[in-house]
Design an enzyme around this catalytic site. Structure first.
Site, PDB file in Angstrom:
ATOM      1  N   HIS A  17      35.047  54.809  42.680  1.00 26.52           N
ATOM      2  CA  HIS A  17      35.819  55.506  43.603  1.00 26.52           C
ATOM      3  C   HIS A  17      37.111  56.192  43.167  1.00 26.52           C
ATOM      4  O   HIS A  17      37.332  56.178  41.814  1.00 26.52           O
ATOM      5  CB  HIS A  17      36.206  54.288  44.658  1.00 26.52           C
ATOM      6  N   HIS A  20      39.075  54.031  40.297  1.00 29.82           N
ATOM      7  CA  HIS A  20      38.198  53.942  38.896  1.00 29.82           C
ATOM      8  C   HIS A  20      38.571  55.346  38.208  1.00 29.82           C
ATOM      9  O   HIS A  20      38.718  55.665  37.009  1.00 29.82           O
ATOM     10  CB  HIS A  20      36.974  53.758  38.958  1.00 29.82           C
ATOM     11  N   CYS A 125      38.773  31.628  42.350  1.00 34.45           N
ATOM     12  CA  CYS A 125      38.511  32.763  43.429  1.00 34.45           C
ATOM     13  C   CYS A 125      37.349  33.467  42.900  1.00 34.45           C
ATOM     14  O   CYS A 125      37.479  33.986  41.900  1.00 34.45           O
ATOM     15  CB  CYS A 125      40.002  33.557  43.405  1.00 34.45           C
ATOM     16  N   CYS A 128      38.392  37.192  41.892  1.00 36.24           N
ATOM     17  CA  CYS A 128      39.264  37.470  40.390  1.00 36.24           C
ATOM     18  C   CYS A 128      38.305  36.829  39.373  1.00 36.24           C
ATOM     19  O   CYS A 128      38.402  37.127  38.176  1.00 36.24           O
ATOM     20  CB  CYS A 128      40.360  36.403  40.418  1.00 36.24           C
ATOM     21  N   CYS A 142      44.594  33.389  47.933  1.00 42.52           N
ATOM     22  CA  CYS A 142      44.409  34.105  46.543  1.00 42.52           C
ATOM     23  C   CYS A 142      45.280  35.622  47.012  1.00 42.52           C
ATOM     24  O   CYS A 142      44.661  36.046  48.358  1.00 42.52           O
ATOM     25  CB  CYS A 142      43.054  34.634  46.126  1.00 42.52           C
ATOM     26  N   HIS A 145      43.002  38.603  47.236  1.00 36.95           N
ATOM     27  CA  HIS A 145      41.851  38.799  47.951  1.00 36.95           C
ATOM     28  C   HIS A 145      41.990  38.207  49.231  1.00 36.95           C
ATOM     29  O   HIS A 145      40.818  37.850  50.154  1.00 36.95           O
ATOM     30  CB  HIS A 145      40.625  38.007  47.208  1.00 36.95           C
ATOM     31  N   LYS A 294      45.462  50.262  51.918  1.00 33.21           N
ATOM     32  CA  LYS A 294      44.540  49.917  50.644  1.00 33.21           C
ATOM     33  C   LYS A 294      43.173  50.417  50.992  1.00 33.21           C
ATOM     34  O   LYS A 294      42.641  50.401  52.256  1.00 33.21           O
ATOM     35  CB  LYS A 294      44.500  48.285  50.663  1.00 33.21           C
ATOM     36  N   LYS A 297      36.098  48.991  51.715  1.00 34.16           N
ATOM     37  CA  LYS A 297      34.841  49.361  52.438  1.00 34.16           C
ATOM     38  C   LYS A 297      34.725  48.948  53.827  1.00 34.16           C
ATOM     39  O   LYS A 297      34.179  49.751  54.669  1.00 34.16           O
ATOM     40  CB  LYS A 297      33.703  48.772  51.702  1.00 34.16           C
TER      41      LYS A 297
HETATM   42  N1  MSP Z   1      35.334  44.422  35.383  1.00 34.82           N
HETATM   43  C1  MSP Z   1      36.654  44.074  35.309  1.00 34.82           C
HETATM   44  C2  MSP Z   1      37.403  44.802  34.119  1.00 34.82           C
HETATM   45  C3  MSP Z   1      36.851  44.207  32.964  1.00 34.82           C
HETATM   46  S1  MSP Z   1      37.752  45.009  31.758  1.00 34.82           S
HETATM   47  C4  MSP Z   1      37.350  44.306  30.284  1.00 34.82           C
HETATM   48  C5  MSP Z   1      37.323  44.817  36.789  1.00 34.82           C
HETATM   49  N2  MSP Z   1      36.621  45.792  37.062  1.00 34.82           N
HETATM   50  S2  MSP Z   1      36.884  46.930  38.309  1.00 34.82           S
HETATM   51  O1  MSP Z   1      35.696  47.545  38.739  1.00 34.82           O
HETATM   52  O2  MSP Z   1      37.453  45.959  39.432  1.00 34.82           O
HETATM   53  O3  MSP Z   1      38.012  47.924  37.959  1.00 34.82           O
HETATM   54  C6  MSP Z   1      39.317  47.352  37.983  1.00 34.82           C
HETATM   55  C7  MSP Z   1      40.087  48.765  37.403  1.00 34.82           C
HETATM   56  O4  MSP Z   1      39.677  49.774  38.380  1.00 34.82           O
HETATM   57  C8  MSP Z   1      41.676  48.587  37.651  1.00 34.82           C
HETATM   58  O5  MSP Z   1      42.229  48.017  36.412  1.00 34.82           O
HETATM   59  C9  MSP Z   1      41.906  50.047  37.665  1.00 34.82           C
HETATM   60  O6  MSP Z   1      41.435  50.757  36.494  1.00 34.82           O
HETATM   61  C10 MSP Z   1      40.473  50.612  38.805  1.00 34.82           C
HETATM   62  N3  MSP Z   1      41.114  50.528  40.076  1.00 34.82           N
HETATM   63  C11 MSP Z   1      40.308  49.803  40.956  1.00 34.82           C
HETATM   64  N4  MSP Z   1      41.095  50.102  42.157  1.00 34.82           N
HETATM   65  C12 MSP Z   1      42.011  50.920  42.093  1.00 34.82           C
HETATM   66  C13 MSP Z   1      43.331  51.496  42.956  1.00 34.82           C
HETATM   67  N5  MSP Z   1      43.040  51.300  44.372  1.00 34.82           N
HETATM   68  N6  MSP Z   1      43.776  52.406  42.329  1.00 34.82           N
HETATM   69  C14 MSP Z   1      43.854  52.529  40.914  1.00 34.82           C
HETATM   70  N7  MSP Z   1      43.110  51.843  40.108  1.00 34.82           N
HETATM   71  C15 MSP Z   1      42.099  51.057  40.836  1.00 34.82           C
HETATM   72  O7  MSP Z   1      38.485  44.611  37.022  1.00 34.82           O
END
Ligand code: MSP
Length: 639
Positions: A17, A20, A125, A128, A142, A145, A294, A297
């Site tokens: 999304h 990411h 959690c 997390c 949490c 979440h 925020k 889904k």
């Molecule tokens: N798998 C773990 C990370 C392990 S790294 C060794 C994880 N994955 S995640 O799919 O949840 O990705 C989190 C990351 O996605 C955030 O740190 C950020 O880089 C990005 N983002 C997810 N949602 C976001 C927003 N709404 N806005 C900006 N970045 C976001 O955590």
């Protein structure tokens, strides 16, 4: 210098999304900038595939964790090239070399005495994927979440994180650049004022098998953090490959604030225990919201990069995201905000400057970059502004202020537009005696545009390249000097191409998927896709095509293209269809049958959540809905 740029490895419980996309975009822009500055960059991303979350998501999808992980990981791998992301490595935590590296490290830290078995009870959690401390809970929940964590009592293995607390505080204090922006460094230091608890790193196999088996106890697996963080070492070939020697500890990790603690506390202490130097920098950004909300889904407001690119083109999406967010703070996306930036910054400021300039060079300077003559204060003003832009631009990128780096480029663009107006070359051209003046003017204008093109390369690679080609140039990563005033060679012929950014009109504000045609890179063919465009039967089977019966068809306010259809298929659902130019609500009376794709991700169109898509045949400019026999009932699947 060598630099190792990383993104988090993303969980495979959701498709890519906007959030990411932003992280990986900053990593890509930064890597491209560093490459342009002649540095050695290794840029890694990937997917995080073990743990409860994935098991649950796979169960929900009715498949095995491995199959599920394969499928979603592939979405990530094929989405990034569409965003023009050029990563050197895509790592998966289910890769066998990664699993071996995790086990090697576990054994090493265990042998050293930094991992021990203990009885534990705590608040776990699932979101997390870790135990939360009492202090972290807000009203027993949490805070991220908003769920009540599970109370879990069991034996587990722990990493002696507390042993390294003092060392970590010293390291962060002595290296102000270790965690930036400063607010996050302060947050970590403040968290470290309380005693650090040891980190639970295992799950009994009785509760979770989808993890990496502990090499010293087969009854346990390690999961998320002790598994995931190590990806940053596996990717370099720890411990003995050349890449590892070259790029560690020159790592710069980019993450959002949600995973600050694992990266700023768990990871450096783990590295210390492994006997490695800590990474060089951690860059932490804020969160993207969609409008005021925020992304979620359940709310159906998740912005997907693929859809944004289809609608606006890749470079406008890259530009918007990097220009709009100040790194570290939260930001909000709406299609309207993107269109406004597109029209004002890209179509008006940049596009106009570029196309006006090239047209004039063709008309008044024989289509070639001219030899400059004597300069006037105004010319020197422009070259001075360009030099200043380069200084600001480089400083801001180094500080991860991408929005400011872009703002400095736009200052020069604004200055260029004024320079044209003040010099009125169309007037000068009326008198042949002004030839030298005109040449000096064009040289300065084009040289500032060369610098604009180069500085845009990391942000909008396609656009930067097109602009350079129009100037008869290409970016040369082996020539860092090109980011200086005065490199433009007179005599080169310019080539005027199409408009860089045609204005978006009102119609583009509606999301019909029928916006202007934009160049789009095809995602790489997936593993089970032999030829591009050919799909297997299994892939086709994923598509849920059904007969739906119209309950009511209505116009969508303020839209010329959309109709809101309430249908039964057999359950009631809303489908927003881009067919209003071809069918009026009266043409679609209650009881009429149509065909829908029923398992598409819901999307919001003009504020209405659409839960499917209507199939129609296109003949020239017209759309036709297929006829369905009366006997067929609502909800029948297409065989
Ligand atoms: N798998 C773990 C990370 C392990 S790294 C060794 C994880 N994955 S995640 O799919 O949840 O990705 C989190 C990351 O996605 C955030 O740190 C950020 O880089 C990005 N983002 C997810 N949602 C976001 C927003 N709404 N806005 C900006 N970045 C976001 O955590």
């Amino acid at each position: 210098m060598s630099i190792y740029v990383t993104t988090p490895i993303f969980y495979v419980n959701d498709q890519p999304h906007l959030g990411h996309a932003y992280t990986i975009l900053t990593a890509d822009a930064y890597s491209r900038y560093k490459r342009l500055s002649d540095e050695n960059v290794y840029f890694q991303t990937g997917t995080d595939e073990h743990g409860d979350k994935i098991v649950q998501a796979a169960e929900k999808a009715g498949t095995s964790p491995k199959e599920y992980a394969d499928r979603i990981s592939e979405y990530f791998r094929t989405t990034w090239p569409q965003l023009d992301i050029e990563a050197d490595n895509f790592i998966r935590t289910t890769d066998s070399d990664h699993i071996k590296t995790v086990q090697k490290i576990l054994q090493k830290v265990y042998d050293k005495g930094d991992i021990y078995l203990s009885e534990y009870s705590g608040h776990y959690c699932k979101g997390c994927e870790r135990f939360l401390t009492e202090k972290e809970l807000v009203e027993g929940k949490c805070p991220d979440h908003l769920c009540i964590p599970e109370e879990i009592h069991e034996e587990n293995y722990f990493f002696k994180m507390s042993k390294y607390q003092e060392w970590l505080i010293d390291h962060i204090t002595q290296h102000p650049e270790f965690i930036t922006p400063e607010r996050y460094r302060n947050e970590v230091l403040s968290f470290l004022q309380d005693p650090l608890e040891d980190l639970c790193i295992s799950r009994p196999v009785t509760r979770l098998t989808w993890g990496v088996e502990l090499p010293f106890d087969r009854n346990f697996v390690t999961y998320v953090w002790f598994d995931a963080l190590i990806n940053y070492l596996t990717g370099l070939g720890y411990p003995d490959q050349e890449t590892f020697g070259q790029y560690w500890p020159a790592a710069e990790h980019i993450i959002a604030k949600d995973i600050l603690k694992p990266h700023a506390v768990y990871w450096p202490t783990m590295l210390k225990a492994i006997g490695l130097n800590p990474y060089r920098k951690l860059h932490v950004h804020g969160f993207w919201k969609v409008g005021e909300h925020k992304m979620s889904k359940t709310l159906g407001n998740v912005a997907r990069p693929g859809e944004m690119i289809d609608r606006f083109g890749v470079d406008p999406v890259r530009y918007f995201l990097l220009r709009e967010m100040s790194f570290g703070l939260d930001s909000s996306y709406t299609p309207e905000a993107l269109i406004d930036r597109y029209n004002s910054d890209l179509a008006n400021d940049l596009g106009n400057l570029f196309s006006r300039s090239l047209t004039m060079v063709q008309k008044f300077a024989g289509g070639k970059i001219p030899e400059p003559g004597e300069t006037e204060p105004e010319d020197r003003g422009l070259s001075e502004a360009a030099r200043q832009m380069l200084i600001d631009y480089q400083r801001e990128i180094e500080n991860f202020n991408f929005h400011k780096a872009l703002a400095s480029v736009w200052e020069l663009i604004g200055r260029g537009n004024k320079y044209i107006v003040h010099n009125a070359p169309w007037e000068l051209a009326k008198d042949p005696a002004n030839k030298e003046r005109l040449n000096t003017f064009f040289y300065h204008l084009l040289e500032s545009m060369r610098l604009v093109s180069l500085t845009l390369l990391p942000f909008m690679p396609g656009t930067g390249k097109k602009m350079l080609e129009s100037l008869g140039l290409h970016a040369d990563p082996d020539n860092p000097g090109q980011l200086e005033w005065g490199e433009l060679a007179p005599g080169t012929a310019i080539k005027k191409g199409e408009a860089l950014f045609p204005r978006l009109d009102k119609k583009d504000r509606e999301q019909t998927g029928k916006g202007q045609k934009r160049e789009k890179k095809k995602p790489a063919a997936s593993a089970d896709q032999g030829e591009e465009g050919v799909i297997t039967f299994d892939e086709f089977k994923k598509c849920d095509l059904r007969v739906a019966e119209i309950v009511i068809a209505e116009k969508v306010e303020k839209s010329d293209r959309l109709l809101k259809l309430t249908v039964k298929a057999p359950e009631k659902r809303t489908v927003v269809a881009g067919i209003a130019e071809h069918y009026s609500p009266e043409d679609l009376p209650p009881g009429k049958k149509v065909i829908i794709v029923a398992n598409l991700q819901p999307v919001k169109l003009m504020g209405i959540t659409s839960e499917g898509m209507i199939l129609a045949a296109r003949e020239g400019d017209r759309l036709f809905l297929p006829d369905i026999a009366k006997e067929v009932s609502a909800g029948s699947k297409l065989a």
